[in-house]
Design a protein around this motif. Structure first.
Motif, PDB file in Angstrom:
ATOM      1  N   SER A 286     -82.895 -96.757   6.605  1.00 40.50           N
ATOM      2  CA  SER A 286     -81.998 -96.727   5.447  1.00 40.50           C
ATOM      3  C   SER A 286     -81.126 -97.976   5.433  1.00 40.50           C
ATOM      4  CB  SER A 286     -81.117 -95.472   5.490  1.00 40.50           C
ATOM      5  OG  SER A 286     -79.932 -95.732   6.206  1.00 40.50           O
ATOM      6  N   THR A 287     -80.405 -98.135   4.327  1.00 40.15           N
ATOM      7  CA  THR A 287     -79.514 -99.297   4.218  1.00 40.15           C
ATOM      8  C   THR A 287     -78.336 -99.183   5.184  1.00 40.15           C
ATOM      9  OG1 THR A 287     -78.390 -98.148   2.434  1.00 40.15           O
ATOM     10  CG2 THR A 287     -80.027 -99.781   1.793  1.00 40.15           C
ATOM     11  N   HIS A 288     -78.149 -97.981   5.766  1.00 42.79           N
ATOM     12  CA  HIS A 288     -76.997 -97.767   6.640  1.00 42.79           C
ATOM     13  C   HIS A 288     -76.968 -98.782   7.784  1.00 42.79           C
ATOM     14  CE1 HIS A 288     -73.870 -95.902   8.937  1.00 42.79           C
ATOM     15  NE2 HIS A 288     -74.678 -95.703   9.960  1.00 42.79           N
ATOM     16  N   ASP A 289     -78.106 -98.942   8.434  1.00 45.99           N
ATOM     17  CA  ASP A 289     -78.171 -99.914   9.521  1.00 45.99           C
ATOM     18  C   ASP A 289     -79.126-101.042   9.110  1.00 45.99           C
ATOM     19  OD1 ASP A 289     -77.831-101.135  11.936  1.00 45.99           O
ATOM     20  OD2 ASP A 289     -79.279 -99.871  12.990  1.00 45.99           O
ATOM     21  N   SER A 290     -79.034-101.459   7.863  1.00 42.30           N
ATOM     22  CA  SER A 290     -79.882-102.518   7.293  1.00 42.30           C
ATOM     23  C   SER A 290     -81.352-102.315   7.622  1.00 42.30           C
ATOM     24  CB  SER A 290     -79.460-103.887   7.811  1.00 42.30           C
ATOM     25  OG  SER A 290     -78.082-103.995   7.868  1.00 42.30           O
ATOM     26  N   GLY A 291     -81.774-101.069   7.658  1.00 39.69           N
ATOM     27  CA  GLY A 291     -83.184-100.797   7.897  1.00 39.69           C
ATOM     28  C   GLY A 291     -83.619-101.061   9.315  1.00 39.69           C
ATOM     29  N   GLU A 292     -82.674-101.097  10.255  1.00 41.70           N
ATOM     30  CA  GLU A 292     -83.033-101.410  11.640  1.00 41.70           C
ATOM     31  C   GLU A 292     -83.291-100.161  12.471  1.00 41.70           C
ATOM     32  OE1 GLU A 292     -83.508-104.543  12.872  1.00 41.70           O
ATOM     33  OE2 GLU A 292     -83.208-105.209  10.806  1.00 41.70           O
ATOM     34  N   SER A 293     -82.649 -99.056  12.109  1.00 41.75           N
ATOM     35  CA  SER A 293     -82.850 -97.860  12.928  1.00 41.75           C
ATOM     36  C   SER A 293     -83.036 -96.626  12.052  1.00 41.75           C
ATOM     37  CB  SER A 293     -81.663 -97.664  13.869  1.00 41.75           C
ATOM     38  OG  SER A 293     -80.494 -97.464  13.113  1.00 41.75           O
ATOM     39  N   TYR A 294     -83.580 -95.581  12.684  1.00 41.98           N
ATOM     40  CA  TYR A 294     -83.852 -94.346  11.950  1.00 41.98           C
ATOM     41  C   TYR A 294     -82.577 -93.556  11.684  1.00 41.98           C
ATOM     42  CZ  TYR A 294     -88.870 -94.593  13.116  1.00 41.98           C
ATOM     43  OH  TYR A 294     -90.178 -94.934  13.230  1.00 41.98           O
ATOM     44  N   THR A 295     -82.572 -92.847  10.574  1.00 42.60           N
ATOM     45  CA  THR A 295     -81.510 -91.869  10.357  1.00 42.60           C
ATOM     46  C   THR A 295     -82.141 -90.525  10.015  1.00 42.60           C
ATOM     47  OG1 THR A 295     -79.557 -91.302   9.053  1.00 42.60           O
ATOM     48  CG2 THR A 295     -81.293 -92.488   7.905  1.00 42.60           C
TER      49      THR A 295
ATOM     50  N   LEU B  55     -73.048 -97.268  -0.889  1.00 42.24           N
ATOM     51  CA  LEU B  55     -73.867 -96.061  -1.032  1.00 42.24           C
ATOM     52  C   LEU B  55     -75.167 -96.251  -0.249  1.00 42.24           C
ATOM     53  CD1 LEU B  55     -73.411 -95.578  -4.857  1.00 42.24           C
ATOM     54  CD2 LEU B  55     -72.801 -93.848  -3.142  1.00 42.24           C
ATOM     55  N   GLU B  56     -75.482 -95.293   0.574  1.00 40.53           N
ATOM     56  CA  GLU B  56     -76.657 -95.421   1.436  1.00 40.53           C
ATOM     57  C   GLU B  56     -77.934 -95.070   0.671  1.00 40.53           C
ATOM     58  OE1 GLU B  56     -76.131 -93.321   5.072  1.00 40.53           O
ATOM     59  OE2 GLU B  56     -78.200 -93.636   5.748  1.00 40.53           O
ATOM     60  N   VAL B  57     -78.980 -95.852   0.904  1.00 33.23           N
ATOM     61  CA  VAL B  57     -80.271 -95.598   0.271  1.00 33.23           C
ATOM     62  C   VAL B  57     -81.342 -95.530   1.362  1.00 33.23           C
ATOM     63  CG1 VAL B  57     -82.004 -96.441  -1.369  1.00 33.23           C
ATOM     64  CG2 VAL B  57     -79.566 -96.852  -1.812  1.00 33.23           C
ATOM     65  N   LEU B  58     -82.173 -94.478   1.315  1.00 36.55           N
ATOM     66  CA  LEU B  58     -83.262 -94.332   2.291  1.00 36.55           C
ATOM     67  C   LEU B  58     -84.468 -95.155   1.857  1.00 36.55           C
ATOM     68  CD1 LEU B  58     -83.177 -90.446   2.785  1.00 36.55           C
ATOM     69  CD2 LEU B  58     -82.105 -92.193   4.239  1.00 36.55           C
ATOM     70  N   PHE B  59     -85.174 -95.710   2.842  1.00 34.19           N
ATOM     71  CA  PHE B  59     -86.413 -96.432   2.542  1.00 34.19           C
ATOM     72  C   PHE B  59     -87.598 -95.520   2.822  1.00 34.19           C
ATOM     73  CE2 PHE B  59     -83.629-100.027   4.030  1.00 34.19           C
ATOM     74  CZ  PHE B  59     -83.452-100.583   2.772  1.00 34.19           C
ATOM     75  N   PHE B  60     -88.373 -95.224   1.809  1.00 35.91           N
ATOM     76  CA  PHE B  60     -89.580 -94.410   1.991  1.00 35.91           C
ATOM     77  C   PHE B  60     -90.791 -95.336   1.985  1.00 35.91           C
ATOM     78  CE2 PHE B  60     -87.777 -90.237   0.022  1.00 35.91           C
ATOM     79  CZ  PHE B  60     -86.967 -90.085   1.139  1.00 35.91           C
ATOM     80  N   THR B  61     -91.408 -95.508   3.127  1.00 39.74           N
ATOM     81  CA  THR B  61     -92.494 -96.490   3.204  1.00 39.74           C
ATOM     82  C   THR B  61     -93.862 -95.883   3.468  1.00 39.74           C
ATOM     83  OG1 THR B  61     -91.880 -96.821   5.496  1.00 39.74           O
ATOM     84  CG2 THR B  61     -91.090 -98.453   3.930  1.00 39.74           C
ATOM     85  N   ASP B  62     -93.930 -94.568   3.645  1.00 43.44           N
ATOM     86  CA  ASP B  62     -95.241 -93.956   3.865  1.00 43.44           C
ATOM     87  C   ASP B  62     -95.801 -93.430   2.550  1.00 43.44           C
ATOM     88  OD1 ASP B  62     -95.459 -94.320   6.654  1.00 43.44           O
ATOM     89  OD2 ASP B  62     -94.032 -92.676   6.968  1.00 43.44           O
TER      90      ASP B  62
END
Ligand code: ADP
Ligand code: MG
Length: 652
Positions: A420-429, A470-477
Motif C-alpha cells: 500500500s501507499t502507507h509504506d510506499s509499497g515497500e511492505s505488506y499491510t 489517504l492510504e491506497v492498497l495496491f492490487f497486483t494479482d
C-alpha cells in the motif's frame, strides 16, 4: 515409444526386448548423473519410498481381494548389501509389476509438467543445490539409483500373477525386459510377489555397502515409513529388528515427535529440499475423527497455477493409504498444502471414485481449512518474516478462496496482505491495519489495481490521495479483480477503486483553513474560464472518452483517465477480457488538473479561436499520455509520434 528389438537371451532361453528410453527419461538421467552429485543419499529415500508405496497399494487392493496377501500377510522391506558382488538390493513384498508395467513405469515419465521443469532446469544458471531444489519438486524417483549404480536390475512379480519379470539398464540409452529365471526370481525371497531393485554400486559410492551408512541413511529419511525395514545379510536370512520405527508419524503423540522427525517426514512426502514454513499436526475428535499432519512449503511448486494440478494431500483410512488425488479433500485454493489426513470414520472399502461425494470428506475439508487458516494467522502474529514468505509464494492462490468459499472468507481476509501507499509499497499491510489508519469520515477502502507494482506506485490517480495522507492498497494479482466482485467489502467497508467514478476528496480537506469569500469567487471564476477548453477537448476526443471533467485526484500530472461511476474499472475490464469473462467496452473519463501550468496555458490558447487545431493536437497527446502511463494501448501510434515530433521540433 521407440522401435523394439527382439533377441534371444542365452541364459534362460527367455525372449528379451530392448527399448530406448523416452526423451524425457534420457534427459532426466543425464541431469541425475551430472548435476545431482552433491547428495547421493537421496537414492535410498526414493527407492524405499517406492517400496513403501507398493506395500500401501497392495494393502488397499487386499481390502477387496484378500487372496492377494493370504500367503504372506505382513509387509516388509529388505535391504541387502552384498559386499562380494558389490550390489545393494532393496526388496519389498508390495504389489509388484508385470513385464508391461516394468517397461511403462521405469521407461517413461508419466508425470505431467516434467518436460516443463526440465526446460526450467536447463535454462537456469543455478548451482547444484538450487538445481536440486527444482528437481526435488517432482522427485527424481527411481532414476536417482543412477547416482550410485552403474547398472540397475529390477526383478518383480505382480501380486496374484504367476510370472516374474526382469528389467535391466545401465542408464545410458535404453533398457531391456525379459521373463526372470528361477535363480533371478529367488531374490524376492519366500514371497510370491514384490519387487527387488538390485544396484551394481559404482566405485564412488561403495560406502552404501556399509551397514552403518545404510542404517544412518534410513534413520534420517525413512524412520517414519510405516512398513518395517530390515537390514539383512543374505536373501533368505531374516533379521528381527527393524531399523526404522515403522509407525505412522501422524498417529503418534505430538510430544514424542521432534522437529527433525517432522521435517524428515515432510521431505519424504514432498521429495523436497525446502523446509516447511508451517507444520500443523492435530487430532480432531467429535462428530468426525481424524489425524492430520499437514505442511505449508516455503517454495512454490512450478505448477501451482497449472489448472490441471491436483491437490496432494494423502488420504488414509485407519492407517491404510487410500489416495492422494481425492478431489474434495482440499479446496483448490489450498492446493499448496501437503501432508496426510487419516480418517477414523470413512469405510475402508469405499471406492476411490465415490469418495469425493462422501459427506465425511466434505466435513474433513471444512475442519482442515479452518485449522490451516487459523494456524497461518497465528504464524503471522508469531513470525512475520516466515508468514511473509508464505504470502509471497501462495497468497495469490489463497485469494481464490475469497471468490470460491464464502464461509471461509473472513478467515482468509484476516491473513490477506497487500502492498500500500502507507509504506510506499515497500511492505505488506493487513486489512485490519489499513482500517486502523483510515481517516475520520472515511468509510471506504481505497485500492488501485494493475499488473506492475512499480508503475502502480507512480499512477497519477493516486496523487490526490497521497497528498491528503489517504492510504491506497495496491492490487497486483489477477485474482484481485475477480474476488472483488464476490467479496466487495471488508468489515462493512466497501472496496473502492481510485481509478473509477467520483470520489469526494474535498471531504478530507476539512482541516484546511476556511476559504474566504474572495477565494471562493476566484475559484468559481477560474472554473468558468476552464469551460470552453473542456468543451473543445470533449469535441476532439468524443470518440474515445465518455466525458472530460475537472479532477480532484490530481496534484502533479495534467490529466488522468478513470472509469465512469457505473462502468467497469479499466484494469478489471482488461483482465476480464483476457479471461473471456467480459466483452463490452467502457469509455473512460478524462480528468483534467485545472491547476497544472500546461492546462492554464491551454486555457489562454483556447481563447483565440484560430488555435483550435493546436488544442486538438494537445488534447490527443494528453489522452495518449494518460493511456501510456497506465499501460493501455493508444489508438493511433503514428498520429501520436507525428504530433509529438512536431512539438519537439518547435521546442528546439
Ligand atoms: P513416483 O514414485 O513418483 O511415481 P518413481 O520414478 O519413483 O516415480 O517410480 C515410477 C513408477 O515405478 C512408480 O509410480 C511405480 O508405478 C513404479 N515402481 C517403482 N518402484 C516400484 C516398486 N518397488 N514396486 C512397484 N512399483 C514400483
Ligand atoms: Mg517414487
Amino acid at each position: 515409444m521407440s522401435a523394439q528389438k527382439k533377441e534371444m537371451n542365452t541364459d534362460n532361453n527367455a525372449t528379451q526386448y530392448t527399448q530406448d528410453f523416452s526423451a524425457d527419461v534420457s534427459r532426466l538421467l543425464d541431469i541425475v548423473a551430472n548435476a545431482l552429485y552433491t547428495n547421493h543419499d537421496v537414492f535410498l529415500r526414493e527407492l524405499i519410498s517406492n517400496a513403501a508405496d507398493a506395500c500401501d497399494r497392495l494393502r488397499y487392493e487386499a481390502i477387496t481381494n484378500p487372496d492377494l496377501t493370504k500367503d504372506d500377510p505382513g509387509f516388509r522391506i529388505h535391504i541387502w548389501p552384498d559386499r562380494e558382488a558389490r550390489t545393494l538390493s532393496i526388496v519389498d513384498n508390495g504389489i509388484g509389476m508385470n513385464g508391461e508395467e516394468l517397461a511403462e513405469h521405469l521407461g517413461t515419465i508419466a508425470k505431467s509438467g516434467t518436460a516443463k521443469i526440465m526446460e526450467q532446469m536447463k535454462a537456469s544458471n543455478e548451482n547444484g543445490a538450487d538445481k536440486m531444489k527444482l528437481i526435488g519438486q517432482f522427485g527424481v524417483g527411481f532414476y536417482a539409483s543412477y547416482m550410485v549404480a552403474s547398472k540397475v536390475t529390477v526383478i518383480s512379480r505382480k501380486a496374484g500373477e504367476d510370472r516374474a519379470y526382469k528389467w535391466e539398464s545401465d542408464g545410458a540409452s535404453g533398457f531391456s525386459t525379459a521373463e526372470a529365471s528361477q535363480t533371478e526370481e529367488a531374490v524376492l525371497g519366500g514371497s510370491k510377489r514384490g519387487t527387488a531393485i538390485i544396484l551394481d554400486i559404482k566405485d564412488s559410492a561403495v560406502e552404501f555397502l556399509l551397514e552403518e551408512k545404510i542404517r544412518e541413511t534410513v534413520e534420517q529419511y525413512s524412520d517414519h515409513i510405516d512398513v518395517p525395514i530390515y537390514l539383512v545379510e543374505a536373501i533368505h536370512k531374516d533379521s528381527h529388528e527393524a531399523i526404522n520405527q515403522a509407525t505412522a508419524i501422524w498417529a503418534r503423540p505430538k510430544n514424542e515427535i521432534s522437529e527433525e522427525d517432522y521435517e524428515n517426514f515432510y521431505r519424504h512426502i514432498t521429495h523436497g529440499f525446502d523446509e516447511p514454513v508451517l507444520t500443523s499436526h492435530w487430532k480432531a475428535e467429535g462428530t468426525i475423527e481424524f489425524n492430520a499432519l499437514l505442511y505449508v512449503p516455503t517454495m512454490r511448486p512450478f505448477d501451482l497455477y497449472d489448472p490441471s494440478r491436483k491437490g496432494s494431500v494423502k488420504l488414509y483410512v485407519r492407517r491404510v493409504f487410500i489416495s492422494d488425488t481425492v478431489e474434495n479433500l482440499m479446496y483448490p485454493w489450498m492446493r499448496f498444502v501437503r501432508g496426510v489426513v487419516d480418517s477414523e470414520d470413512l469405510p475402508l472399502n469405499i471406492s476411490r471414485e465415490t469418495l469425493q461425494y462422501n459427506p465425511v470428506v466434505t466435513k474433513i475439508r471444512s475442519a482442515v481449512t479452518k485449522r490451516i487458516l487459523s494456524d497461518l494467522n497465528k504464524l503471522s502474529e508469531k513470525d512475520e518474516a516466515a508468514f511473509n514468505t508464505f504470502w509471497g509464494q501462495f497468497g495469490a492462490a489463497l485469494k481464490e478462496g475469497l471468490y470460491d468459499a464464502s464461509e471461509h472468507r473472513d478467515a482468509i481476509f484476516k491473513i490477506c496482505r497487500f502492498f500500500s501507499t502507507h509504506d510506499s509499497g515497500e511492505s505488506y499491510t493487513s486489512l485490519a491495519d489499513y482500517v486502523s489508519r483510515m481517516k475520520d469520515g472515511q468509510d471506504e477502502i481505497y485500492y488501485i489495481s494493475g499488473e506492475n507494482l512499480e508503475s502502480l506506485k507512480n499512477s497519477p490517480q493516486l496523487e490526490g490521495f497521497k497528498s491528503r495522507g489517504l492510504e491506497v492498497l495496491f492490487f497486483t494479482d489477477t485474482i484481485d479483480d475477480f474476488w472483488l466482485q464476490q467479496a466487495p467489502e471488508f468489515e462493512g467497508k466497501k472496496f473502492k477503486s481510485v481509478t473509477k467514478g467520483n470520489i469526494n476528496l474535498g471531504q478530507y480537506d476539512a482541516d484546511k483553513p476556511e476559504e474566504t469569500e474572495q477565494e471562493k469567487t476566484e475559484k468559481i471564476k477560474q472554473d468558468e474560464s476552464l469551460k470552453p477548453l473542456l468543451e473543445t477537448i470533449k469535441k476532439t476526443l468524443s470518440e474515445q472518452v465518455e466525458d472530460v471533467i475537472i479532477s480532484n485526484r490530481l496534484t502533479d500530472s495534467p490529466v488522468c483517465l478513470v472509469a465512469p461511476e457505473h462502468g467497469v474499472d479499466m484494469h478489471m475490464e482488461r483482465v476480464l477480457k483476457v479471461h473471456q469473462k467480459y466483452s463490452g467496452s467502457t469509455k473512460p473519463v478524462l480528468e483534467i488538473n485545472k491547476d497544472h501550468s500546461l492546462i492554464r496555458k491551454m486555457v489562454s490558447l483556447n481563447e483565440d479561436f484560430s488555435n483550435e487545431d493546436k488544442i486538438s493536437d494537445l488534447a490527443l497527446l494528453l489522452l495518449d499520455q494518460a493511456k501510456i502511463i497506465q499501460g493501455e494501448p493508444i489508438n493511433d501510434p503514428a498520429g501520436f509520434v507525428r504530433r509529438m515530433s512536431g512539438y519537439m521540433e518547435e521546442a528546439l
